[in-house]
Design a protein around this motif. Structure first.
Motif, short mmCIF file in Angstrom:
data_model
loop_
_atom_site.label_atom_id
_atom_site.label_comp_id
_atom_site.label_asym_id
_atom_site.label_seq_id
_atom_site.Cartn_x
_atom_site.Cartn_y
_atom_site.Cartn_z
N THR A 1030 0.97 -1.28 0.07
CA THR A 1030 0.11 -0.04 -0.12
C THR A 1030 0.87 1.30 -0.08
O THR A 1030 0.29 2.33 -0.38
N GLN A 1031 2.12 1.23 0.36
CA GLN A 1031 3.19 2.11 0.45
C GLN A 1031 4.47 1.75 -0.11
O GLN A 1031 5.05 0.90 0.54
N PRO A 1032 4.86 2.27 -1.42
CA PRO A 1032 6.07 1.70 -2.06
C PRO A 1032 7.31 2.31 -1.18
O PRO A 1032 7.36 3.39 -0.55
N ILE A 1058 7.98 -11.72 4.69
CA ILE A 1058 8.78 -10.70 4.27
C ILE A 1058 10.23 -11.02 3.87
O ILE A 1058 10.97 -11.42 4.83
N VAL A 1059 10.73 -10.60 2.69
CA VAL A 1059 12.10 -10.78 2.33
C VAL A 1059 12.65 -9.44 2.03
O VAL A 1059 12.14 -8.85 0.98
N TRP A 1060 13.72 -8.95 2.59
CA TRP A 1060 14.75 -7.74 1.92
C TRP A 1060 15.84 -8.26 1.25
O TRP A 1060 16.52 -9.28 1.64
N MET A 1061 16.00 -7.49 0.22
CA MET A 1061 17.24 -7.89 -0.63
C MET A 1061 17.84 -6.49 -1.07
O MET A 1061 17.46 -5.43 -1.20
N LYS A 1062 19.26 -6.66 -1.39
CA LYS A 1062 20.01 -5.67 -1.95
C LYS A 1062 20.67 -6.06 -3.23
O LYS A 1062 21.55 -6.90 -3.17
N ASP A 1093 27.59 0.58 0.85
CA ASP A 1093 25.96 0.15 0.95
C ASP A 1093 25.04 0.87 -0.17
O ASP A 1093 23.91 0.45 0.13
N GLY A 1094 25.55 1.65 -0.70
CA GLY A 1094 24.53 2.24 -1.91
C GLY A 1094 24.08 0.95 -2.84
O GLY A 1094 24.66 0.13 -3.28
N GLY A 1095 22.81 1.32 -3.59
CA GLY A 1095 22.69 0.43 -4.47
C GLY A 1095 20.90 0.38 -4.56
O GLY A 1095 20.18 1.07 -4.03
N LYS A 1096 20.39 -0.64 -5.03
CA LYS A 1096 18.91 -0.96 -5.23
C LYS A 1096 18.52 -1.82 -4.13
O LYS A 1096 19.18 -3.07 -3.95
N TYR A 1097 17.48 -1.31 -3.35
CA TYR A 1097 16.92 -2.26 -2.01
C TYR A 1097 15.71 -2.38 -2.59
O TYR A 1097 14.80 -1.72 -3.06
N SER A 1098 15.32 -3.80 -2.50
CA SER A 1098 13.79 -4.28 -2.66
C SER A 1098 13.19 -5.03 -1.51
O SER A 1098 13.84 -5.58 -0.68
N CYS A 1099 11.95 -5.06 -1.61
CA CYS A 1099 11.25 -5.76 -0.53
C CYS A 1099 10.14 -6.64 -0.97
O CYS A 1099 9.42 -5.92 -1.84
N MET A 1100 10.12 -7.93 -0.66
CA MET A 1100 9.25 -8.77 -1.28
C MET A 1100 8.41 -9.30 -0.21
O MET A 1100 8.98 -10.01 0.90
N LYS A 1107 2.62 -13.20 -4.43
CA LYS A 1107 3.71 -12.20 -3.77
C LYS A 1107 3.40 -10.87 -4.57
O LYS A 1107 2.59 -10.81 -5.44
N ASP A 1108 4.21 -10.06 -3.87
CA ASP A 1108 4.20 -8.56 -4.32
C ASP A 1108 5.83 -8.32 -4.09
O ASP A 1108 6.19 -8.65 -2.99
N GLU A 1109 6.29 -7.10 -4.78
CA GLU A 1109 7.66 -6.63 -4.51
C GLU A 1109 7.69 -4.99 -4.89
O GLU A 1109 7.00 -4.54 -5.97
N VAL A 1110 8.52 -4.30 -4.28
CA VAL A 1110 8.96 -2.98 -4.48
C VAL A 1110 10.22 -2.81 -4.32
O VAL A 1110 10.90 -3.55 -3.59
N GLU A 1111 10.84 -1.70 -5.01
CA GLU A 1111 12.14 -1.27 -4.80
C GLU A 1111 12.54 0.11 -4.85
O GLU A 1111 11.58 1.04 -5.24
#
Length: 1125
Positions: A1030-1032, A1058-1062, A1093-1100, A1107-1111
Motif C-alpha cells: 500500500t506504500q512503496p 517478508i524478504v529484504w534484498m539488496k 552500501d549504496g544500490g537498489k534495495y527491494s522488499c518482497m 507475492k508482491d515486490e517494491v524497490e
C-alpha cells in the motif's frame, strides 16, 4: 508572614571617604566536610533589607567574635548562589577587614560605590573557621534618585566605567543618550520592556538596535528577572539544561540536555544567533543526549544559550569567572637621593589586570593631571613612576590586585657630596706646568676655580677640565704672578677645596769650580715628615730633587740594593740641569719602600733616603653573616678587612636587597664603626641578602661577598588556654590551643616541660616535638605538686611559655564507675542475619574500670563475640550475626567493690518460613473462603502479614489477591464462573516475604448456574488476500556515516513472509541491518552506511496466495567539511 526589618539608607549616611584595598587573602567556602558545625559566629549582621538610592554609596558591616576560635576566620561575600564578589574588587566594590585585639572581634566591610540598578538582588556573607561555619543573607533594592521628571527605567543602564570587571552586574551605558524632546510635539512614550517581554527572542537584537540598547547581554539578564516564566511540560525534552552554568576563564564547559526522540536534530543558539560547529564549539549527539562543548572560554562566552527542537526550546546562562590575579614579581625597595627618578615595577599573572597603587593608606589615581605619579602598563608589567623624588615621598608603597598584594619602601636622602681626592699644594719652577686635581663622588657636579678669592677664567695658558668625577686646573708656563691660594667650589654645595701654588725662584750665586755635591730636598708637599712621602694608590708620584755641585754630579737612584736606571716606563728617573726627577706612574702597593738618592763628583759625595708609603682603599670586609633574626629585624656581623689600605679604618657602610632582586638599599648614611649591625624595618617571610663596604680616609672598598640568604621571622606567641585534662598516680594529661600569632615561620611543634614546686630546673617531657595540642606526661612522682609549661617552637626558636596559675598534685582521683549507654541501645536492638554488629559503650571511672560482658547471665563466648576494652569505652563486635547471637547482653563495670551495670537486648531476625496447610473451606457464588496455619519459623520476629495469590488451572498464571493480610484467613472474590482456581500464601515479617509459598491442596471451582449457550449461525468472512504494497519504497540520498532507514507498507492474509534484498541478493542476519514489521509497516534500518552500501534495495512479500515486490535506489554521498571550501 515573618516580621522583617527594612532599612533605607540616605546618601549622606552611605558616604565613606576612607579608601581601602580589596582583601586579597585566601578564600574558603562555607561548604566544609560533613563534620562542620553550623554555629552563630556573627556578633553583628548586615540588615536583611536595604533600599539604596541610585548613584550613592552603601556599606555593609559584619562582625565576628573570634574569642572561641582556634584560627583566624575567613569571610566570603557572595551574590546569588555562586557569584564570589571577592574577584570583582575594584572601583565599584571594595572590601575591608579590621581586628580589635581587646575584644577579639573581626570587622568586615563591603562597600558598593555609586549603586546602580544592576546591584539589586540577593546577597550572602559566609564566615568559616576550621570546623565552624555561619552565614547571613540580605537583599539590596535600588531606587531611582528623586527628580522632577520621571526617569526612564533604561536610564539605570548607563555604564559608570568602561571596564568590564568593575562589577558583575553593572549594566550602565546600555542605552544611548536620549534626544531632547521638542515641547511643541509630544510623542507617545513606548515601554521598551513591555515590547521585549512580548517579543520573540529572535527579535531582541532588532528591538535593541531600534531603541539604542548597546549591551545585549545586560538587556537579557534584566529581562530574565522581569519575565515570569510559566512552567510547562516539555514534549521534546526529557531533561532540560540547567538554569545557569559557571566556569572559570580559559576552562572548558559542557552544556547537556536530553531529548525524547533520539533521531531529532537540534539547534544551539547564543544570544539568539545560531552556533556553527568549530574547534571552539563542539556539538555532539549521543542517543537521547545532546551536548554543546565550549573550549577555552573567554568573557565573550558569558551569554544566554538556547537548545531548540522544533518549536520547543530550553534556555540557560553561562557565567565566565575570571581567576584571581596574583603578583608573580614582587616590588623592590628603593633608596635614592632628592631629584632622582623612581620606578616601582611588578608583574601580574594576567595581561590587562586591574592594579591599584597606594602610598601608605592613600590611593594613587591616574586621572590627576598635575599628579607627580605616572602609571605604565606593558603586558603583565605594571610600573609606578615618580619623576623627581622628594623627602615627602618617603614611605611604604603598595600594589593590590584582587588576588595578591606587595609593598616596597622608598627612602629619599638629601644630596651629599663626598670628596674622594683633595687637591694638593704644588711647588713649580718658572715655565713649568702646574696642575691641580680633585675627585668628588658625583660625576654630574660642576664647579668653579678661584685664586685668592677671584674666579679663574680660562685662557690660552689656563685651562679647566671636567671629566667624570675629576676636576682639573692646568696652568702652562707658570709665572711668578701665578703663585697664590687656589680654591675649587662645587656648584650647589657648601664645600670648598683649597691648595697653594708655590713658585720656585732660581738664584744664581757664585760657585767655585770645586764644589761638593749637595741634595736639596723639598720638605713641603706630599712629605709628611723629613723623609716620608705618602702617595695614594693609582696616583702619580713626581719627586723633583734639586742637586748642586761643581762639576755636575752623577745621580744614582736605588730601592734597597736595586739601582733604578730606567729613563722610560712606569718607574723612571728623569735628569735635567741641576734637577733629578723620580717618577712613579700609577702607584701600586708593591712600590712602597725605602728609596736612596746618591750624588757624587770629584769634590765629594752626598746621600739622602726617602720612604715612599702607598695608601689605598681597604680590602672588602669578610665573612658577612646573619647571626639572629626577629619579626622584622636581623643582626649582621662581619670581620674587618685583612688590609686597611695603609690608613686607619673609619667604619663601614651596609646594604641589603631582596633575594632575586638586583636593587640594593643603603642601611646607614653615616659611617658605622662596629662590626655588628641590627637591620630593621624588614618584611617577615622575605629572603634578604647583605653586603658591607669598608671606608678609610682614601675611599670606600669594593663590596664584600653577599651573605647567605636569611629570612626575618619571629617565634610564635605563647600557646593559649593551657589546662589539665586528666591526672593519675603517675601521669598528667595536658591540653592547650595554638598560639594566637604564628607568623611566617609557621609552627613546628610544642615542647612540654615540668618541675617540682619550689625548684627552678625544668625537665623536658617529650624528646621529639609534639605536633598535637595535647600530651600525656608520664613517670611523675605520686603526691608531688608539679608545675607545667608549654612552649611553641618554629624555625625562629622558642615562644614565651604558657603556664598555669597553680601547680598540679599528682594523685589519681577516685571516680565511681558509670556506664553511659547510648539512647538507641536502651530499646531492643534488632539486626538481620548476616549483618555486622559494632556497639561502642562509653563509660567513665577512675582508676581504670574492669569491663565484663555476659549473655543471658553467662560469660560470653569469645569465639562467637569479640570484645575490646579501653580506658573510656568497651566495644562489642560480631562480624556476621546469626540467630544464636540473639539474647540479653549485660555489661558489668567494676572498680574494687563498686560496680555499674547496663543491659542490651539483641535480636537477630531473618525471613519467616511459609504458612502451613492452606485450604479452601467454602465456595459460594463467585467467592471462595481460604484458611491456613501460621508458619513454624517466624524468623525470630512476629509475622506482620500474608500475601495471597490465585492461579487459573488453564493458564497457571499467578495473580495477587491480597497483600499484607493480617489474619490467617481471607475471602477471594470476583472469581470467574466456570474456572477452577488454585491458591498459595506467602508469610511476611520485618525482613520481607518468605522465600517459598505454601500451595493449597484443594481447588475452588466456580460452577455455572443453569445457563445454556445457544450458538448463532454465523458465517465467517473470508479474509484471504494476495500480498499488496500500500506504500512503496522511496529513493533516498544520505550522507555516509549517518544511520538511515527505508520504509514501506504491505497488506495480505495469511500474514505474508517478508524478504529484504539488496541488488537482488537476500539480506541475511547481517548486524548492520535491522528489519522491523509493525502492523504491516516494514522498516529496514541501516547502521552508519558507507559508499559500499549504496544500490537498489527491494522488499518482497510472499504468502500462499501470491507475492508482491517494491524497490528503491539508495545513494550514499561522502560528507564534506564546509570550512575547507
Amino acid at each position: 508572614m515573618s516580621n522583617r526589618n527594612l532599612l533605607i539608607l540616605a546618601p549622606e549616611e552611605l558616604m565613606d571617604d576612607d579608601p581601602f584595598p580589596a582583601d586579597g587573602g585566601k578564600e574558603e567556602s562555607c561548604k566544609q566536610p560533613i563534620s562542620t558545625e553550623l554555629t552563630g559566629l556573627f556578633v553583628e549582621k548586615p540588615p536583611e533589607n536595604v533600599v539604596a538610592v541610585a548613584g550613592t554609596d552603601v556599606t555593609f558591616i559584619a562582625k565576628v567574635d573570634s574569642s572561641t576560635l582556634t584560627r583566624k576566620p575567613t569571610m566570603k561575600w557572595l551574590k546569588g548562589k555562586w557569584l564570589d564578589l571577592g574577584s570583582k574588587a575594584g572601583k565599584h566594590m571594595q572590601f575591608k577587614e579590621t581586628y580589635d585585639r581587646n575584644t577579639k572581634v573581626y570587622t568586615y566591610e563591603m562597600k558598593v560605590i555609586k549603586v546602580v540598578a544592576g546591584d539589586a538582588g540577593s546577597y550572602r556573607c559566609e564566615v568559616t573557621a576550621k570546623d565552624k561555619c555561619d552565614s547571613s543573607t540580605f537583599e539590596i533594592s535600588v531606587e531611582a534618585a528623586q527628580q522632577g521628571e520621571q526617569t526612564d527605567i533604561l536610564s539605570a543602564f548607563k555604564r559608570a566605567d568602561a571596564g568590564e570587571d568593575d562589577g558583575d552586574l553593572d549594566f550602565s551605558a546600555l542605552l544611548k543618550a536620549a534626544k531632547k524632546k521638542r515641547p511643541q510635539k509630544e510623542e507617545p512614550q513606548i515601554d521598551v520592556w513591555e515590547l521585549l517581554k512580548s517579543a520573540h527572542p529572535s527579535e531582541y537584537e532588532k528591538i535593541a538596535f531600534e531603541y539604542g540598547i548597546t549591551d545585549l547581554r545586560g538587556m537579557l539578564k534584566r529581562l530574565k528577572k522581569m519575565k515570569v516564566v510559566e512552567p510547562k511540560h516539555s514534549e521534546a525534552f526529557l531533561k532540560r539544561l540547567e538554569s545557569c552554568y559557571s566556569v572559570e576563564k580559559g576552562k572548558r564547559i559542557v552544556l547537556r540536555c536530553e531529548v525524547v526522540d533520539p533521531n531529532v536534530q537540534v539547534k544551539w543558539l547564543k544570544n539568539g544567533q545560531e552556533i556553527k560547529p568549530s574547534a571552539k564549539y563542539v556539538i555532539e549527539a549521543n542517543g537521547n543526549a545532546r551536548t554543546l562543548t565550549i573550549n577555552k572560554t573567554s568573557l565573550a562566552d558569558d551569554a544566554a544559550y538556547e537548545c531548540v527542537v522544533g518549536e520547543d526550546k530550553c534556555f540557560t546562562e553561562v557565567f565566565v569567572k575570571e581567576p584571581p590575579v596574583t603578583i608573580t614579581k614582587l616590588m623592590d625597595d628603593y633608596h635614592v637621593v632628592v631629584g632622582e627618578r623612581v620606578e616601582f615595577e611588578i608583574e601580574v599573572s594576567e595581561e590587562g589586570a586591574h592594579v591599584m597603587w597606594f602610598f601608605e593608606d592613600i590611593e594613587l589615581h591616574r586621572d590627576s593631571k598635575d599628579s607627580k605619579y605616572r602609571f605604565k602598563k606593558d603586558g603583565k608589567k605594571h610600573t609606578l613612576i615618580i619623576q623627581e623624588a622628594t623627602l615627602d615621598d618617603i614611605g611604604m608603597y603598595h600594589a593590590w590586585t584582587n588576588g595578591g598584594h606587595t609593598k616596597g619602601e622608598l627612602e629619599v636622602e638629601e644630596k651629599q657630596l663626598e670628596v674622594l681626592q683633595d687637591i694638593a699644594d704644588l711647588t713649580v719652577k718658572a715655565t713649568d706646568q702646574a696642575m691641580f686635581k680633585c675627585e668628588v663622588s658625583d660625576d654630574k657636579v660642576t664647579g668653579k676655580w678661584f685664586k685668592d678669592g677671584v674666579e679663574v677664567l680660562p685662557s690660552e695658558r689656563i685651562k679647566m677640565t671636567h671629566i667624570g668625577r675629576f676636576h682639573r686646573l692646568i696652568i702652562d708656563d707658570v709665572k711668578p704672578e701665578d703663585a697664590g691660594d687656589y680654591t675649587f667650589i662645587p656648584d650647589g654645595y657648601a664645600l670648598s677645596l683649597s691648595a697653594k701654588l708655590n713658585f720656585l725662584e732660581i738664584k744664581i750665586d757664585y760657585v767655585p769650580r770645586q764644589d761638593p755635591p749637595k741634595i736639596h730636598l723639598d720638605t713641603t708637599g706630599n712629605m709628611v715628615s723629613q723623609n716620608t712621602i705618602i702617595v695614594v694608590a693609582g696616583n702619580k708620584l713626581r719627586l723633583d730633587v734639586e742637586i748642586t755641585g761643581e762639576p755636575a754630579p752623577t745621580v744614582v737612584w736605588s730601592k734597597g740594593d736595586q739601582v733604578i736606571s730606567n729613563t722610560e716606563g712606569r718607574i723612571r728617573v728623569e735628569s735635567r740641569k741641576d734637577l733629578s726627577c723620580f717618577v712613579i706612574e700609577g702607584a701600586e702597593r708593591e712600590d712602597e719602600g725605602n728609596y736612596t738618592i746618591c750624588v757624587n763628583n770629584p769634590a765629594g759625595e752626598d746621600k739622602a733616603m726617602l720612604f715612599v708609603k702607598i695608601v689605598d682603599v681597604p680590602d672588602p670586609p669578610e665573612n658577612v653573616k646573619c647571626i639572629s633574626v626577629g619579626e622584622d629585624t636581623a643582626t649582621i656581623t662581619w670581620e674587618a678587612p685583612k688590609f686597611d689600605g695603609g690608613a686607619p679604618l673609619k667604619g663601614y657602610l651596609m646594604e641589603r636587597k631582596k633575594k632575586g632582586s638586583s636593587r640594593w638599599t643603603k642601611l646607614n648614611f653615616d659611617v658605622y664603626e662596629s662590626t655588628t649591625y641590627e637591620a630593621k624595618r624588614m618584611i617577615e617571610g622575605v629572603l634578604y641578602e647583605m653586603r658591607v663596604f669598608a671606608i678609610n680616609s682614601i675611599g670606600m672598598s669594593q663590596p664584600s661577598l653577599n651573605s647567605k640568604p636569611f629570612m626575618p621571622i619571629a617565634p610564635t606567641s605563647e600557646p593559649t588556654r593551657l589546662s589539665v585534662h586528666d591526672v593519675t598516680d603517675s601521669t598528667c594529661t595536658l591540653k592547650w590551643l595554638a598560639p594566637e600569632k604564628i607568623g611566617a615561620g609557621g609552627l613546628d611543634g610544642y615542647v612540654i616541660e615540668y618541675c617540682k614546686e619550689g625548684d627552678t630546673e625544668w625537665v623536658v617531657a617529650n624528646q621529639d616535638l609534639c605536633e598535637r595540642q595535647g600530651f600525656v606526661v608520664r613517670g611523675l612522682p605520686v603526691g608531688e605538686k608539679i608545675n607545667f609549661r608549654v612552649v611553641a617552637v618554629n624555625i625562629a626558636g622558642r615562644s614565651p611559655p604558657a603556664t598555669m596559675a597553680q601547680p598540679v598534685t599528682i594523685r589519681e582521683i577516685m571516680e565511681y564507675p558509670k556506664i553511659r549507654l547510648p539512647r538507641d541501645l536502651r530499646t531492643k536492638y534488632i539486626r538481620k542475619v548476616g549483618d555486622k554488629i559494632n556497639l561502642t559503650i562509653p563509660f567513665q571511672g577512675k582508676p581504670r574500670p574492669v569491663a565484663t560482658w555476659y549473655k543471658d547471665g553467662q560469660p560470653i563466648d569469645p569465639k562467637m563475640v569479640n570484645v575490646r576494652n579501653s580506658n573510656v569505652d568497651s566495644i562489642l563486635f560480631i562480624r556476621s550475626a546469626e540467630r544464636e547471637h540473639s539474647g540479653k547482653y549485660e555489661l558489668v563495670l567494676q572498680i574494687e567493690n563498686m560496680e555499674d551495670r547496663a543491659s542490651i537486648e539483641i535480636r537477630i531476625i531473618e525471613k519467616p518460613g511459609p504458612p502451613r496447610n492452606v485450604r479452601v473451606t467454602d465456595i459460594w457464588g463467585f467467592n471462595a473462603a481460604l484458611e491456613w496455619d501460621i508458619p513454624k519459623d517466624d524468623g525470630n520476629t512476629e509475622i506482620t502479614g500474608y500475601t495471597i495469590q490465585k492461579a487459573d488451572l488453564k493458564t497457571m498464571e499467578w495473580f495477587t489477591v491480597y497483600e499484607h493480610n493480617r489474619r490467617a484467613n481471607c475471602t477471594a472474590s470476583d472469581l470467574i464462573m466456570g474456572n477452577e482456581y488454585k491458591f498459595r500464601v506467602y508469610s511476611e515479617n520485618m525482613c520481607g516475604s518468605s522465600d517459598e509459598a505454601c500451595q493449597g491442596k484443594n481447588t475452588a471451582k466456580i460452577a455455572k448456574t443453569g445457563l445454556v449457550l445457544k450458538d448463532n449461525q454465523y458465517k465467517e468472512k473470508d479474509m484471504s488476500c494476495v500480498p499488496k504494497f500500500t506504500q512503496p519504497l522511496v529513493d533516498r540520498s544520505v550522507v555516509a556515516g549517518y544511520s538511515t532507514a527505508i520504509s514501506c507498507a504491505v497488506k495480505g492474509f495469511p500474514r505474508p513472509k517478508i524478504v529484504w534484498m539488496k541488488n537482488k541478493m537476500i539480506i541475511g542476519e547481517d548486524p548492520k541491518y535491522l528489519m522491523q514489521n509493525n502492523q504491516g509497516v516494514l522498516t529496514l534500518n541501516i547502521r552508519k552506511p558507507s559508499t559500499f552500501d549504496g544500490g537498489k534495495y527491494s522488499c518482497m512479500a510472499v504468502n500462499e496466495l501470491g507475492k508482491d515486490e517494491v524497490e528503491c535506489k539508495l545513494d550514499i554521498r561522502v560528507a564534506t567539511d564546509p570550512q575547507k571550501k
